[in-house]
Design a protein around this motif. Structure first.
Motif, mmCIF file in Angstrom:
data_model
loop_
_atom_site.group_PDB
_atom_site.id
_atom_site.type_symbol
_atom_site.label_atom_id
_atom_site.label_comp_id
_atom_site.label_asym_id
_atom_site.label_seq_id
_atom_site.Cartn_x
_atom_site.Cartn_y
_atom_site.Cartn_z
ATOM 1 N N HIS A 106 0.847 -1.188 0.000
ATOM 2 C CA HIS A 106 0.000 0.000 0.000
ATOM 3 C C HIS A 106 0.888 1.246 0.000
ATOM 4 N N PRO A 107 0.554 2.259 -0.807
ATOM 5 C CA PRO A 107 1.362 3.486 -0.850
ATOM 6 C C PRO A 107 1.044 4.416 0.326
ATOM 7 N N GLU A 108 1.499 4.031 1.507
ATOM 8 C CA GLU A 108 1.248 4.814 2.713
ATOM 9 C C GLU A 108 2.579 5.300 3.288
ATOM 10 N N PRO A 109 2.584 6.440 4.009
ATOM 11 C CA PRO A 109 3.843 7.008 4.508
ATOM 12 C C PRO A 109 4.653 6.061 5.376
ATOM 13 N N GLU A 110 4.011 5.427 6.354
ATOM 14 C CA GLU A 110 4.756 4.566 7.285
ATOM 15 C C GLU A 110 5.381 3.381 6.561
ATOM 16 N N ALA A 111 4.621 2.762 5.671
ATOM 17 C CA ALA A 111 5.145 1.604 4.932
ATOM 18 C C ALA A 111 6.278 2.027 3.997
ATOM 19 N N THR A 112 6.143 3.195 3.390
ATOM 20 C CA THR A 112 7.172 3.689 2.481
ATOM 21 C C THR A 112 8.470 3.964 3.233
ATOM 22 N N VAL A 113 8.360 4.626 4.381
ATOM 23 C CA VAL A 113 9.551 4.920 5.190
ATOM 24 C C VAL A 113 10.228 3.631 5.632
ATOM 25 N N ALA A 114 9.445 2.673 6.098
ATOM 26 C CA ALA A 114 10.012 1.397 6.554
ATOM 27 C C ALA A 114 10.749 0.689 5.425
ATOM 28 N N ALA A 115 10.184 0.737 4.208
ATOM 29 C CA ALA A 115 10.816 0.087 3.059
ATOM 30 C C ALA A 115 12.126 0.787 2.687
ATOM 31 N N LEU A 116 12.130 2.115 2.732
ATOM 32 C CA LEU A 116 13.349 2.861 2.429
ATOM 33 C C LEU A 116 14.456 2.549 3.429
ATOM 34 N N VAL A 117 14.103 2.510 4.699
ATOM 35 C CA VAL A 117 15.095 2.217 5.751
ATOM 36 C C VAL A 117 15.645 0.807 5.586
ATOM 37 N N ASP A 118 14.766 -0.133 5.271
ATOM 38 C CA ASP A 118 15.204 -1.522 5.077
ATOM 39 C C ASP A 118 16.159 -1.641 3.896
ATOM 40 N N LEU A 119 15.821 -0.994 2.784
ATOM 41 C CA LEU A 119 16.690 -1.053 1.614
ATOM 42 C C LEU A 119 18.036 -0.379 1.888
ATOM 43 N N ALA A 120 18.011 0.710 2.632
ATOM 44 C CA ALA A 120 19.254 1.434 2.930
ATOM 45 C C ALA A 120 20.232 0.595 3.743
ATOM 46 N N GLN A 121 19.715 -0.318 4.535
ATOM 47 C CA GLN A 121 20.588 -1.180 5.330
ATOM 48 C C GLN A 121 21.309 -2.212 4.474
ATOM 49 N N ARG A 122 20.800 -2.433 3.249
ATOM 50 C CA ARG A 122 21.369 -3.474 2.387
ATOM 51 C C ARG A 122 21.948 -2.935 1.087
ATOM 52 N N CYS A 123 21.757 -1.616 0.839
ATOM 53 C CA CYS A 123 22.115 -1.073 -0.476
ATOM 54 C C CYS A 123 22.978 0.184 -0.360
ATOM 55 N N ASP A 124 23.606 0.527 -1.483
ATOM 56 C CA ASP A 124 24.442 1.729 -1.563
ATOM 57 C C ASP A 124 23.661 2.935 -2.080
ATOM 58 N N VAL A 125 22.591 2.688 -2.804
ATOM 59 C CA VAL A 125 21.799 3.744 -3.420
ATOM 60 C C VAL A 125 20.406 3.171 -3.657
ATOM 61 N N ILE A 126 19.389 4.058 -3.704
ATOM 62 C CA ILE A 126 18.012 3.601 -3.870
ATOM 63 C C ILE A 126 17.350 4.377 -5.007
ATOM 64 N N ALA A 127 16.659 3.656 -5.887
ATOM 65 C CA ALA A 127 15.773 4.259 -6.879
ATOM 66 C C ALA A 127 14.348 3.957 -6.436
ATOM 67 N N CYS A 128 13.481 4.970 -6.386
ATOM 68 C CA CYS A 128 12.162 4.712 -5.826
ATOM 69 C C CYS A 128 11.048 5.430 -6.568
ATOM 70 N N HIS A 129 9.930 4.736 -6.676
ATOM 71 C CA HIS A 129 8.666 5.333 -7.107
ATOM 72 C C HIS A 129 7.781 5.335 -5.870
ATOM 73 N N CYS A 130 7.565 6.507 -5.309
ATOM 74 C CA CYS A 130 6.817 6.534 -4.048
ATOM 75 C C CYS A 130 6.081 7.853 -3.874
ATOM 76 N N ILE A 131 5.291 7.911 -2.820
ATOM 77 C CA ILE A 131 4.485 9.087 -2.533
ATOM 78 C C ILE A 131 5.346 10.244 -2.056
ATOM 79 N N ASP A 132 4.805 11.448 -2.239
ATOM 80 C CA ASP A 132 5.481 12.672 -1.816
ATOM 81 C C ASP A 132 4.849 13.108 -0.492
ATOM 82 N N HIS A 133 5.563 12.875 0.608
ATOM 83 C CA HIS A 133 4.997 13.104 1.941
ATOM 84 C C HIS A 133 6.106 13.557 2.885
ATOM 85 N N PRO A 134 5.792 14.429 3.861
ATOM 86 C CA PRO A 134 6.826 14.905 4.786
ATOM 87 C C PRO A 134 7.590 13.796 5.508
#
Length: 342
Positions: A106-134
């Motif tokens: 689901h494109p929700e702020p909390e889920a998006t943030v959690a996914a970004l943080v998870d990817l950052a722990q395993r990756c050097d850079v992130i490409a994302c299609h996501c919502i625009d939210h504070p």
């Protein structure tokens, strides 16, 4: 056909035979720019060792773990994009890349943030299609400070830490949708907009372009307030049913921005309203069949596969030292598909 020798390749490329030999054997280093030049010539003359030269470039290329954040895997579009990103990364000789993909349910702020943080722990850079939210902005800024930059794809972000974008001209896309709607939907009546939600910046732009075009042209078409599909077919069907209930026989067209085109068409079919003009973005095997059958009239397709190519290219440039590569805007033209050219 006569086999191209190392000597012939060296002459064609304007380098010494020993340079070609060093590239082919890998015994001594050769400047990357020289190897790239020799590879270009080798491809032009169909040199038998093209694969070896490519492998030399890849062996010397930097390693990079790429995180890819996309919408739900239930939409074929995003599965295809993930597959393309992986294939493009694997074929690149500029970077030794591995793509780790996360599909949001689901494109929700909390889920998006959690996914970004998870990817950052395993990756050097992130490409994302996501919502625009504070909350998303804050997470991206934090990741950037920690050395994990984020590159938006398809939909931009109003975040100083992620100024780049690989996508299409969304204002132009929305205006094009309005052009078709004004000519095919009748001189007056109501037009419904179904978007994926209020937080996708590219969809804001499409709606703005759509409304602005009709206003500039003095159209008598009345554009109803946009309803959300939640980026799914069930949500789009529900939105179209609501539009039918509100506008009734005055509803002359529906523009489906984002996901849910199939659901919208199914709702119109169930309501027995084949007279309504349908314009959408999403091209799948199902919506292509609907286009051919006249149930969808125009598809303005985001070039998702080309956008993935562009994102991997930008990341490869960044990985090889071009620090500004992720801050650039890279635009790929959308495609206009009708029943006659799909």
């Amino acid at each position: 056909m006569q086999r191209i020798t190392n000597k012939a390749l060296a002459e064609a490329a304007g380098v010494s035979v020993s340079t070609v030999d060093r590239i082919m054997t890998g015994r001594l280093p050769v400047k990357r720019a020289t190897v790239e030049h020799v590879l270009e010539i080798a491809e032009e003359v169909s040199f038998h060792g093209v694969g070896v030269i490519r492998s030399r470039l890849r062996t010397e290329a930097p390693h990079c773990r790429i995180g890819l954040l996309l919408n739900a895997r239930t939409r074929r579009t995003f599965l295809d994009m993930a597959d393309r990103a992986q294939a493009t990364a694997e074929s690149s000789h500029d970077v030794q890349a591995r793509v780790i993909t996360h599909h949001l349910t689901h494109p929700e702020p909390e889920a998006t943030v959690a996914a970004l943080v998870d990817l950052a722990q395993r990756c050097d850079v992130i490409a994302c299609h996501c919502i625009d939210h504070p909350q998303v902005h804050a997470a991206i800024e934090d990741l950037n400070r920690k050395g994990v930059p984020v590159l938006p794809v398809i939909s931009g972000l109003g975040c100083p830490a992620a100024p780049g974008l690989v996508g299409s001209n969304e204002i132009e896309l929305g205006r094009t949708a309005a052009w078709f709607m004004s000519r095919l939907g009748g001189p007056e009546g109501s037009i419904g907009l179904v978007n994926g939600g209020t937080l996708f910046r590219n969809q804001w732009a499409e709606e703005e372009g759509f409304r602005t075009f009709l206003k500039e042209k003095g159209s008598r078409l009345s554009v109803l307030p946009a309803l959300s599909s939640g980026e799914c077919d069930i949500g789009a069907a529900r939105a179209v049913s609501t539009l039918l209930g509100k506008a009734g026989s005055r509803l002359h067209g529906v523009f489906v921005i984002g996901g849910g085109l199939e659901g919208a068409v199914n709702a119109l079919r169930d309501a027995r309203r084949p007279d309504i003009l349908v314009v959408g973005n999403e091209l799948t095997s199902a919506t292509r069949a609907m286009l051919k059958a006249g149930q969808v009239h125009v598809i303005l397709e985001h070039p998702g596969l080309e956008i993935m190519d562009g994102a991997i290219m930008a990341i490869a440039e960044w990985a090889t030292g071009a620090g500004e590569a992720l801050a650039k805007k890279r635009e790929f033209p959308f495609r206009i598909l009708l029943s006659e050219n799909c």
